[in-house]
Design an enzyme around this catalytic site. Structure first.
Site, mmCIF file in Angstrom:
data_model
loop_
_atom_site.group_PDB
_atom_site.id
_atom_site.type_symbol
_atom_site.label_atom_id
_atom_site.label_comp_id
_atom_site.label_asym_id
_atom_site.label_seq_id
_atom_site.Cartn_x
_atom_site.Cartn_y
_atom_site.Cartn_z
ATOM 1 N N ASP A 10 12.649 -54.800 -131.621
ATOM 2 C CA ASP A 10 13.899 -54.857 -131.941
ATOM 3 C C ASP A 10 13.960 -55.803 -132.699
ATOM 4 O OD1 ASP A 10 12.044 -56.938 -131.387
ATOM 5 O OD2 ASP A 10 13.288 -58.572 -130.367
ATOM 6 N N ILE A 331 -17.623 -2.061 -94.615
ATOM 7 C CA ILE A 331 -18.003 -2.642 -93.262
ATOM 8 C C ILE A 331 -17.299 -1.591 -92.278
ATOM 9 C CG2 ILE A 331 -18.022 -4.612 -91.750
ATOM 10 C CD1 ILE A 331 -17.484 -6.434 -94.202
ATOM 11 N N GLU A 373 -12.156 -5.816 -96.536
ATOM 12 C CA GLU A 373 -13.706 -5.066 -95.971
ATOM 13 C C GLU A 373 -14.349 -3.950 -97.000
ATOM 14 O OE1 GLU A 373 -11.471 -2.528 -92.945
ATOM 15 O OE2 GLU A 373 -11.240 -3.598 -93.980
#
Length: 457
Positions: A10, A331, A373
């Site tokens: 300040d 799969i 898959e």
């Protein structure tokens, strides 16, 4: 090295003095005349370091520092208190508030610039880690800011390197109140000890007998396993100029003897908190990289990684004249599994399938979820005959034991079809190899599924 320095004071004359000093070293300087303004600038990420006065009318520097360090948005910004207050209690109060350093006016230009440069390097490294870790938030990983703010900095592992018994006994006793402390009085063994100990902080005396403590600090910075461990240097007052050199080579903080107990503990906590925060950032970066190349459901590599890595493996195989086998697995009737038992059961099958794949291949083989898959396994230095035996073993592993779904309450039969080929023509495009394996897979499914079909190059 450019950085944005926020000077908070300040008193206009003090601001102008610091601004002139820093500008002469090519730092960008911003100013604030009160704590509220400083907090707003810091929250907008407009500064890299805060030089903070203590005595200000609206909010003192201690409170400004505390708010900066408890706000997840600003806690990582280094704060240096620059004040006329010079009592140990003021210094310790500033460090307890989270300040990275506490400099008493009048501050030497050399000391100020060395400290700012050191903290600038640290801030830039942290910013780089934070920037890389931003994407971790987008993929659901926890940000480390809130845990860092809550971290007390206690419970760390500290290696103390000091060959004066009276000194290290006192320091170790003080530190042991909050941390686990190992003492290494032999500096020639310290680096090995540090590399093996997984420490959160190294405390190094620069007044070692017949050994250069700064060289030890430099070696710790150059060694991969200790590069990121913070270093707190300790020196006698007449060696203060060496501490400035230490800041240049990577020392994070320092203390001058005689050492105040409270200040030692505060500085140790600060360094340990920062170490934990940056470690968390690095972990986030590493985890985000792994997540980017890993299929979340199965834990196998994903298609993106496979396509990139397969090209590298194919190039190596061609260069070395070695075979490379590739199989695509599908799969059988996976849609009917989802339709009959639900998608949760389908996920159970995919996870267990990945487990069985890992058990059936070698560590050097690459297993990826190609999509849905379908899976791909790449086997370096493997010819068609050997790859065929592996594929058949994997097929039997899948078909030979039912898959548990719905937390083990049901078990269902699962089979797979496999298309197999090899890369044996030098320079052959990876896309052609994948297409050939896919053609073999189509034949396997057309011929009745639950079988391996090979197609030579």
């Amino acid at each position: 090295m450019s950085a944005r320095i926020l000077v908070v004071d300040d008193v206009p004359a003090n601001v102008k003095l610091l601004e002139a000093r820093l500008s002469a070293e090519y730092f960008d300087v911003m100013t604030a005349s009160n704590g509220t303004e400083a907090l707003a600038l810091a929250r907008r990420a407009e500064c890299d370091i805060v030089l903070l006065d203590v005595m200000m009318p609206d909010m003192d520097g201690f409170e400004v520092c505390r708010r900066l360090k408890t706000d997840p948005a600003t806690h990582h910004i280094p704060v240096v208190m620059v004040t006329a207050l010079d009592s140990p209690s003021d210094r310790n109060r500033g460090l307890e508030a989270g300040a990275d350093d506490f400099l008493t006016k009048p501050v030497s230009d050399v000391v100020l610039i060395a400290r700012v440069r050191s903290l600038t390097r640290l801030k830039m490294m942290t910013d780089e880690l934070r920037m890389r870790a931003i994407t971790s938030l987008e993929i659901g990983m926890q940000a480390p800011e809130r845990s860092a703010v809550a971290d007390t900095g206690k419970g760390g592992r500290i290696l103390l390197v000091d060959d004066r018994e009276s000194s290290y006994q006192r320091l170790a006793t003080i530190l042991a109140a909050e941390h686990t402390v190992d003492v290494e009085p032999n500096p020639t063994e310290a680096l090995f000890h540090a590399a093996e100990g997984n420490y959160d902080l190294l405390i190094v005396s620069l007044d070692l007998n017949n050994f250069d403590g700064l060289r030890l600090c430099s070696q710790a910075r150059s060694l991969e396993r200790t590069r990121h461990v913070p270093i707190l240097a300790i020196a006698d007052p007449e060696n203060s100029t060496r501490l400035l050199r230490g800041l240049e080579i990577g020392v994070n903080d320092y203390l001058l003897r005689p050492i105040d107990k409270t200040e030692l503990l505060a500085r140790a906590r600060t360094q340990i908190r920062r170490r934990r925060y940056t470690d968390h950032l690095r972990d986030n970066v590493q985890n985000s990289i792994e997540m980017a190349i890993t299929d979340a459901l199965t834990g196998l590599h994903n298609r993106r990684y496979m396509e990139s890595h397969l090209a590298t493996l194919a190039e190596q195989a061609s260069t070395r004249g070695k075979p490379l086998a590739l199989m695509i697995l599908d799969i059988d009737y996976f849609k009917s599994i989802n339709d009959t038992y639900g998608h949760d059961a389908g996920d159970d099958v995919l996870r267990e399938f990945a487990v069985r794949v890992r058990k059936s291949i070698r560590g050097i083989d690459l297993a990826c979820r190609y999509g849905g898959e379908e899976f791909v396994i790449v086997m370096p230095e493997t010819d068609l005959h050997v790859a065929g035996m592996v594929a058949e073993r994997l097929r039997r592993s899948i078909a030979g034991e039912p898959f548990a779904v719905h937390k083990g309450t049901k078990r269902i039969e699962v089979t797979i079809s496999i298309g197999l080929t090899t890369l044996e023509q030098k320079g052959e495009a990876v896309a052609d190899v994948l297409k050939r394996a896919d053609t073999a897979l189509y034949r396997a499914k057309h011929d009745g599924r639950n079988r391996v079909v090979s197609q030579a190059a």
